[in-house]
Design an enzyme around this catalytic site. Structure first.
Site, PDB file in Angstrom:
ATOM      1  N   TYR A 281       0.840  -1.113  -0.012  1.00 40.30           N
ATOM      2  CA  TYR A 281       0.096  -0.033  -0.045  1.00 40.30           C
ATOM      3  C   TYR A 281       0.910   1.152   0.131  1.00 40.30           C
ATOM      4  O   TYR A 281       2.077   1.166   0.259  1.00 40.30           O
ATOM      5  CB  TYR A 281      -1.076  -0.041   1.030  1.00 40.30           C
ATOM      6  CG  TYR A 281      -0.401  -0.169   2.371  1.00 40.30           C
ATOM      7  CD1 TYR A 281      -0.197   1.196   3.301  1.00 40.30           C
ATOM      8  CD2 TYR A 281       0.195  -1.141   3.247  1.00 40.30           C
ATOM      9  CE1 TYR A 281       0.351   1.111   4.479  1.00 40.30           C
ATOM     10  CE2 TYR A 281       1.006  -1.181   4.326  1.00 40.30           C
ATOM     11  CZ  TYR A 281       0.666  -0.038   5.081  1.00 40.30           C
ATOM     12  OH  TYR A 281       1.314   0.080   6.423  1.00 40.30           O
TER      13      TYR A 281
ATOM     14  N   HIS B 294       5.921  -0.299   1.353  1.00 41.74           N
ATOM     15  CA  HIS B 294       5.733   0.720   0.429  1.00 41.74           C
ATOM     16  C   HIS B 294       6.590   0.560  -0.873  1.00 41.74           C
ATOM     17  O   HIS B 294       7.792   0.254  -0.784  1.00 41.74           O
ATOM     18  CB  HIS B 294       5.738   2.078   1.069  1.00 41.74           C
ATOM     19  CG  HIS B 294       5.046   2.216   2.437  1.00 41.74           C
ATOM     20  ND1 HIS B 294       3.993   2.091   2.484  1.00 41.74           N
ATOM     21  CD2 HIS B 294       5.610   2.518   3.561  1.00 41.74           C
ATOM     22  CE1 HIS B 294       3.218   2.184   3.782  1.00 41.74           C
ATOM     23  NE2 HIS B 294       4.448   2.345   4.421  1.00 41.74           N
TER      24      HIS B 294
END
Ligand code: C5P
Length: 330
Positions: free
Chosen positions: A258, A305
């Site tokens: 994400y 990430h």
């Protein structure tokens, strides 16, 4: 018809009549679309409108790359009226941290009973300029401070502090983007842009506003230190889960697990600002996220990430003149 083609059988005459009608209609329609500039397909209709960014910079024309990603109608902030999630958003977002069972609807309803129902960012602003300040050590020695402070909005992320670093990072903070575990310095006059990565984050907010008590089942996110924070309800803005998914799908293109808080802040700024200047983004050569304010070193491969992809995307936004990235000093 019989006059023009006396030797043809009547069904051939019908066929010729039909064909000529078809051609005439096509020509008339083409002329109509050309003169009225009417789009021929739905995609065509939505494309130019789909990338109308708030803007006052004349050179910021839409490009195909940008228009394929930017969705001006995405839900930015959560409120009591838009809180119902589509099945699509709900299944992705609740799976992120495996809290499918938590009761999102009840938590959100309870939370909005505690909050003033207000619109944020609805003011028509002349030309809103924004600085998004990431936490990279490349800010040290940059002397960007006065330039950052000259912007209407100065958005800082997580624990990014200003004290002792004013010359390089400025001293003004209008917005702080954070999530429960990253909450640091809060002040009463700053807009708090809260990112709910988990359903439990709504419970965290409810407890901040009510009991400030921890519970056993979700003690990690609800520890007593974080719950003591005083959050100004009037300044709280809650990012919509739809926005988080939109950034993941459209902007990080499914890379990583994400998007990072900093990258979410950059895309958020593209939606609420006319001019965006980005500072403090960029890892070391070996892909480690370092901070200007402490000595932590976090290889972004160990985070969820897509650090490199995010950086490349910000660079592309820069080259497409959608924002200006200041690369810092060190
Ligand atoms: O480390 P932290 O997550 O608090 O930093 C805020 C944001 O700044 C990150 O989410 C990331 O997007 C960005 N950052 C960066 N390069 C660094 C440190 C942080 O791009 N060296």
């Amino acid at each position: 018809m019989a006059k023009f083609f006396p030797n043809l059988k009547s069904n051939y005459r019908c066929l010729i009549l039909l064909l000529s009608c078809g051609w005439s209609c096509t020509i008339i329609l083409c002329l109509y679309f050309k003169t009225t500039d009417m789009p021929l397909t739905h995609n065509h209709v939505s494309k130019p409108a789909a990338c109308v960014q708030r803007k006052c910079a004349p050179d910021r024309e839409p490009t195909d790359w940008f228009c394929a990603r930017y969705a001006p109608t995405v839900q930015l902030l959560l409120n009591s009226r838009n809180s119902e999630l589509s099945a699509n958003v709900s299944s992705w977002w609740t799976r992120l941290f495996g809290n499918r069972d938590a009761n999102y609807t009840t938590l959100v309803r309870n939370l909005f009973q505690l909050l003033p129902d207000q619109e944020h960012n609805s003011d028509p602003h002349r030309c809103r300029t924004c600085a998004v300040v990431g936490n990279s050590r490349n800010l040290l020695g940059s002397r960007y401070g006065p330039f950052i402070d000259s912007k209407d909005f100065v958005m800082r992320i997580n624990r990014g502090s200003t004290k002792g670093f004013e010359e390089d990072v400025g001293s003004k903070t209008t917005h702080r983007i954070f999530y429960p575990e990253s909450v640091g310095i809060l002040n009463n006059s700053t807009h708090l842009v809260f990112i709910p990565f988990k359903v439990w984050d709504f419970e965290w907010l409810i407890r901040v506003f009510t009991t400030k008590h921890t519970t056993k089942d979700c003690s990690k996110n609800l520890d007593i230190f974080h719950l003591q924070k005083n959050i100004n309800k009037d300044k709280l803005m809650i990012v919509h889960p739809e926005f988080i998914k939109y950034v993941y799908v459209n902007w990080t293109e499914y890379h990583g697990y994400y998007p990072s808080t900093g990258f979410l802040a950059v895309i958020f700024a593209l939606h609420i600002c006319d001019e965006v200047d980005v500072f403090g983004f960029g890892a070391t050569k070996d892909g480690t996220w370092h901070h200007y304010f402490d000595k932590t070193l976090i290889p972004y491969t160990k985070t969820n990430h897509p650090g490199e992809f995010e950086y490349e995307t910000i660079s592309r936004l820069h080259s497409e003149k959608k924002l200006f990235m200041h690369k810092g000093w060190t």
